[in-house]
Design an enzyme around this catalytic site. Structure first.
Site, PDB file in Angstrom:
ATOM      1  N   ASP A 123      14.986   0.351   0.338  1.00  0.00           N
ATOM      2  CA  ASP A 123      14.344   0.750   1.603  1.00  0.00           C
ATOM      3  C   ASP A 123      14.863   2.134   1.970  1.00  0.00           C
ATOM      4  O   ASP A 123      15.781   2.657   1.324  1.00  0.00           O
ATOM      5  CB  ASP A 123      14.653  -0.267   2.713  1.00  0.00           C
ATOM      6  CG  ASP A 123      13.533  -0.364   3.750  1.00  0.00           C
ATOM      7  OD1 ASP A 123      13.213   0.683   4.374  1.00  0.00           O
ATOM      8  OD2 ASP A 123      12.982  -1.456   3.943  1.00  0.00           O
TER       9      ASP A 123
ATOM     10  N   GLY B 281      10.767  -7.912   7.424  1.00  0.00           N
ATOM     11  CA  GLY B 281       9.366  -8.333   7.316  1.00  0.00           C
ATOM     12  C   GLY B 281       9.014  -8.980   5.983  1.00  0.00           C
ATOM     13  O   GLY B 281       9.798  -9.728   5.393  1.00  0.00           O
ATOM     14  N   ILE B 282       7.819  -8.673   5.513  1.00  0.00           N
ATOM     15  CA  ILE B 282       7.299  -9.291   4.290  1.00  0.00           C
ATOM     16  C   ILE B 282       8.215  -8.977   3.102  1.00  0.00           C
ATOM     17  O   ILE B 282       8.501  -9.846   2.280  1.00  0.00           O
ATOM     18  CB  ILE B 282       5.852  -8.797   4.020  1.00  0.00           C
ATOM     19  CG1 ILE B 282       4.908  -9.281   5.146  1.00  0.00           C
ATOM     20  CG2 ILE B 282       5.347  -9.289   2.667  1.00  0.00           C
ATOM     21  CD1 ILE B 282       3.495  -8.697   5.096  1.00  0.00           C
TER      22      ILE B 282
ATOM     23  N   ASP C  18      13.737   6.381  -0.375  1.00  0.00           N
ATOM     24  CA  ASP C  18      12.483   6.706   0.312  1.00  0.00           C
ATOM     25  C   ASP C  18      11.436   6.842  -0.783  1.00  0.00           C
ATOM     26  O   ASP C  18      11.532   7.741  -1.634  1.00  0.00           O
ATOM     27  CB  ASP C  18      12.641   8.024   1.088  1.00  0.00           C
ATOM     28  CG  ASP C  18      11.361   8.421   1.813  1.00  0.00           C
ATOM     29  OD1 ASP C  18      10.271   7.926   1.445  1.00  0.00           O
ATOM     30  OD2 ASP C  18      11.453   9.242   2.740  1.00  0.00           O
ATOM     31  N   VAL C  19      10.459   5.961  -0.781  1.00  0.00           N
ATOM     32  CA  VAL C  19       9.500   5.947  -1.895  1.00  0.00           C
ATOM     33  C   VAL C  19       8.674   7.230  -1.993  1.00  0.00           C
ATOM     34  O   VAL C  19       8.069   7.498  -3.030  1.00  0.00           O
ATOM     35  CB  VAL C  19       8.551   4.716  -1.847  1.00  0.00           C
ATOM     36  CG1 VAL C  19       9.333   3.423  -2.029  1.00  0.00           C
ATOM     37  CG2 VAL C  19       7.720   4.689  -0.561  1.00  0.00           C
TER      38      VAL C  19
ATOM     39  N   ASN D  90      -9.015  11.159  16.921  1.00  0.00           N
ATOM     40  CA  ASN D  90      -7.652  11.672  17.112  1.00  0.00           C
ATOM     41  C   ASN D  90      -6.774  11.515  15.875  1.00  0.00           C
ATOM     42  O   ASN D  90      -5.553  11.651  15.953  1.00  0.00           O
ATOM     43  CB  ASN D  90      -6.993  10.939  18.285  1.00  0.00           C
ATOM     44  CG  ASN D  90      -7.732  11.198  19.580  1.00  0.00           C
ATOM     45  OD1 ASN D  90      -8.068  12.346  19.878  1.00  0.00           O
ATOM     46  ND2 ASN D  90      -8.030  10.153  20.314  1.00  0.00           N
TER      47      ASN D  90
ATOM     48  N   LYS E 177      -5.123   1.347   1.845  1.00  0.00           N
ATOM     49  CA  LYS E 177      -5.068   0.001   1.274  1.00  0.00           C
ATOM     50  C   LYS E 177      -6.288  -0.284   0.378  1.00  0.00           C
ATOM     51  O   LYS E 177      -6.203  -1.064  -0.569  1.00  0.00           O
ATOM     52  CB  LYS E 177      -4.941  -1.040   2.389  1.00  0.00           C
ATOM     53  CG  LYS E 177      -3.608  -0.952   3.158  1.00  0.00           C
ATOM     54  CD  LYS E 177      -2.413  -1.204   2.241  1.00  0.00           C
ATOM     55  CE  LYS E 177      -1.107  -1.339   3.011  1.00  0.00           C
ATOM     56  NZ  LYS E 177       0.049  -1.639   2.144  1.00  0.00           N
TER      57      LYS E 177
ATOM     58  N   THR F 179       4.935 -10.135  11.758  1.00  0.00           N
ATOM     59  CA  THR F 179       6.112  -9.303  11.444  1.00  0.00           C
ATOM     60  C   THR F 179       6.292  -8.272  12.562  1.00  0.00           C
ATOM     61  O   THR F 179       5.468  -8.187  13.480  1.00  0.00           O
ATOM     62  CB  THR F 179       5.942  -8.514  10.126  1.00  0.00           C
ATOM     63  OG1 THR F 179       4.910  -7.528  10.307  1.00  0.00           O
ATOM     64  CG2 THR F 179       5.592  -9.392   8.940  1.00  0.00           C
TER      65      THR F 179
ATOM     66  N   TYR G 196      -4.973   3.973   7.365  1.00  0.00           N
ATOM     67  CA  TYR G 196      -4.336   2.786   6.769  1.00  0.00           C
ATOM     68  C   TYR G 196      -5.332   2.024   5.877  1.00  0.00           C
ATOM     69  O   TYR G 196      -5.023   1.675   4.733  1.00  0.00           O
ATOM     70  CB  TYR G 196      -3.818   1.891   7.893  1.00  0.00           C
ATOM     71  CG  TYR G 196      -3.096   0.654   7.440  1.00  0.00           C
ATOM     72  CD1 TYR G 196      -1.771   0.710   6.993  1.00  0.00           C
ATOM     73  CD2 TYR G 196      -3.713  -0.594   7.477  1.00  0.00           C
ATOM     74  CE1 TYR G 196      -1.101  -0.443   6.591  1.00  0.00           C
ATOM     75  CE2 TYR G 196      -3.050  -1.746   7.083  1.00  0.00           C
ATOM     76  CZ  TYR G 196      -1.751  -1.664   6.648  1.00  0.00           C
ATOM     77  OH  TYR G 196      -1.084  -2.810   6.249  1.00  0.00           O
TER      78      TYR G 196
HETATM   79  P1  NAI Z   1       7.423  -3.739   8.333  1.00  0.00           P
HETATM   80  O1  NAI Z   1       7.139  -2.507   9.079  1.00  0.00           O
HETATM   81  O2  NAI Z   1       8.018  -4.909   9.048  1.00  0.00           O
HETATM   82  O3  NAI Z   1       8.337  -3.422   7.058  1.00  0.00           O
HETATM   83  C1  NAI Z   1       8.047  -2.355   6.202  1.00  0.00           C
HETATM   84  C2  NAI Z   1       9.316  -1.896   5.511  1.00  0.00           C
HETATM   85  O4  NAI Z   1       8.970  -0.778   4.678  1.00  0.00           O
HETATM   86  C3  NAI Z   1      10.380  -1.423   6.502  1.00  0.00           C
HETATM   87  O5  NAI Z   1      11.630  -2.016   6.195  1.00  0.00           O
HETATM   88  C4  NAI Z   1      10.394   0.087   6.302  1.00  0.00           C
HETATM   89  O6  NAI Z   1      11.667   0.682   6.535  1.00  0.00           O
HETATM   90  C5  NAI Z   1       9.969   0.210   4.845  1.00  0.00           C
HETATM   91  N1  NAI Z   1       9.464   1.555   4.543  1.00  0.00           N
HETATM   92  C6  NAI Z   1       8.625   2.315   5.295  1.00  0.00           C
HETATM   93  N2  NAI Z   1       8.476   3.522   4.746  1.00  0.00           N
HETATM   94  C7  NAI Z   1       9.220   3.549   3.605  1.00  0.00           C
HETATM   95  C8  NAI Z   1       9.488   4.525   2.618  1.00  0.00           C
HETATM   96  N3  NAI Z   1       8.956   5.740   2.685  1.00  0.00           N
HETATM   97  N4  NAI Z   1      10.312   4.202   1.594  1.00  0.00           N
HETATM   98  C9  NAI Z   1      10.871   2.963   1.515  1.00  0.00           C
HETATM   99  N5  NAI Z   1      10.666   2.004   2.434  1.00  0.00           N
HETATM  100  C10 NAI Z   1       9.849   2.290   3.470  1.00  0.00           C
HETATM  101  O7  NAI Z   1       6.022  -4.142   7.650  1.00  0.00           O
HETATM  102  P2  NAI Z   1       5.483  -5.543   7.112  1.00  0.00           P
HETATM  103  O8  NAI Z   1       4.596  -6.104   8.143  1.00  0.00           O
HETATM  104  O9  NAI Z   1       6.578  -6.363   6.569  1.00  0.00           O
HETATM  105  O10 NAI Z   1       4.539  -5.030   5.928  1.00  0.00           O
HETATM  106  C11 NAI Z   1       4.947  -4.963   4.564  1.00  0.00           C
HETATM  107  C12 NAI Z   1       3.757  -4.541   3.716  1.00  0.00           C
HETATM  108  O11 NAI Z   1       2.675  -5.449   3.929  1.00  0.00           O
HETATM  109  C13 NAI Z   1       3.211  -3.154   4.056  1.00  0.00           C
HETATM  110  O12 NAI Z   1       2.754  -2.524   2.879  1.00  0.00           O
HETATM  111  C14 NAI Z   1       2.048  -3.476   4.970  1.00  0.00           C
HETATM  112  O13 NAI Z   1       1.102  -2.445   4.979  1.00  0.00           O
HETATM  113  C15 NAI Z   1       1.524  -4.730   4.324  1.00  0.00           C
HETATM  114  N6  NAI Z   1       0.707  -5.565   5.187  1.00  0.00           N
HETATM  115  C16 NAI Z   1       1.207  -6.129   6.322  1.00  0.00           C
HETATM  116  C17 NAI Z   1       0.408  -6.924   7.109  1.00  0.00           C
HETATM  117  C18 NAI Z   1       0.901  -7.584   8.348  1.00  0.00           C
HETATM  118  O14 NAI Z   1       0.082  -8.237   9.023  1.00  0.00           O
HETATM  119  N7  NAI Z   1       2.154  -7.503   8.712  1.00  0.00           N
HETATM  120  C19 NAI Z   1      -0.997  -7.168   6.753  1.00  0.00           C
HETATM  121  C20 NAI Z   1      -1.413  -6.550   5.538  1.00  0.00           C
HETATM  122  C21 NAI Z   1      -0.581  -5.774   4.789  1.00  0.00           C
END
Ligand code: NAI
Length: 251
Positions: A44, A24-25, A67-68, A105, A163, A194, A159
């Site tokens: 990660d 993802g991002i 794990d953060v 919930n 944020k 993503t 969430y």
């Molecule tokens: P994603 O779910 O595709 O990727 C998130 C990554 O974080 C995954 O590889 C996961 O394994 C890792 N992760 C989760 N828990 C963890 C932990 N405890 N320790 C280390 N790594 C951990 O999510 P995405 O969409 O790439 O999002 C990335 C960031 O952007 C997140 O903070 C999300 O909240 C934020 N975000 C995303 C948006 C979207 O539309 N996709 C919009 C706004 C914010």
């Protein structure tokens, strides 16, 4: 002062950590920071497995299972950075999770896990990296907020709160970190295409895309380019800022 002739490789010689970098991002942030010259440590959770090493290989960096939310995450990361790299210049707190439910919930475990990953972990890790000296003076902290933390989103009280907390964290930390010439800023993405957003129901997903004045979801690279700006010397005088990448001017 004069403008530099060019910004070719603005992050040359810098070491950057990106959490949640397996996909993802985060994976795209790793790619863009490496393109701009940084040596990337892609972190990660252990369960991310192969995907994490794929990111690390793609960007010519290294991977770290982290794990953060682990009690010793800041300590482990500090030790890794000091031993392997003599410290880091950039930390991008991108790891994030959703545990959506209607408010009625929304049980406590969903609150705790989301606040733990999205808000407490960035705070604790930054604090420990600064205390240990693993984040160098003049360093950069980039947090990832969300439009959900500004405008709110149905089913995401946990969430959105996490944020919104990140925004408060950035504002509160900026003057403190400035004492070490460290900047802290956040990107606030809107709907980005993503795996996280692919998992939400079709109608909600379409509504998310239409929230943008540009009428489409953003791409991971749109967020990553802004992260690279916050990490680069181009943003030397920018701290405590939240910048939306959401295709909207009003909210
Ligand atoms: P994603 O779910 O595709 O990727 C998130 C990554 O974080 C995954 O590889 C996961 O394994 C890792 N992760 C989760 N828990 C963890 C932990 N405890 N320790 C280390 N790594 C951990 O999510 P995405 O969409 O790439 O999002 C990335 C960031 O952007 C997140 O903070 C999300 O909240 C934020 N975000 C995303 C948006 C979207 O539309 N996709 C919009 C706004 C914010």
């Amino acid at each position: 002062s004069e403008a530099p002739a060019s910004w070719d490789k603005p992050l040359a010689g810098k070491v950057a950590v990106v959490t949640g970098a397996a996909r993802g991002i985060g994976a795209t942030i790793a790619e863009v920071l490496a393109r701009d010259g940084a040596t990337v440590v892609a972190a990660d959770i252990p369960a991310a497995g192969e995907a994490l090493s794929e990111t690390a290989n793609k960007v010519g960096g290294t991977s770290l299972a982290l794990d953060v939310t682990a009690d010793d995450a800041g300590e482990v990361l500090s030790k890794h950075l000091l031993e392997r790299h003599g410290g880091a210049d950039i930390i991008v707190h991108n790891a994030g999770i959703t545990r959506d439910k209607t408010l009625a919930n929304m049980d406590e475990s969903r609150w705790n896990s989301v606040i733990g990953v999205n808000l407490l972990a960035p705070q604790r890790i930054t604090e420990q990296l600064v205390a240990s000296g693993a984040l160098k003076e003049g360093g950069r902290v980039v947090d990832v907020s969300s439009i959900a933390g500004i405008a709110g989103n149905r089913g995401q009280t946990n969430y959105g709160t996490s944020k919104a907390g990140v925004i408060g964290l950035v504002h509160a930390s900026a003057p403190v970190l400035a004492q070490k010439n460290i900047t802290i800023n956040a990107v606030a993405p809107g709907f980005i295409e993503t795996a996280m957003t692919a998992a939400i129901p079709f109608a909600t997903r379409e509504a998310g895309r239409r929230m943008s004045s540009l009428l489409q979801g953003g791409q991971t690279v749109d967020v990553a380019e802004l992260v690279s700006y916050f990490a680069s010397p181009a943003s030397n005088a920018v701290t405590g800022q939240i910048v939306r990448v959401c295709g909207q001017s009003l909210l």
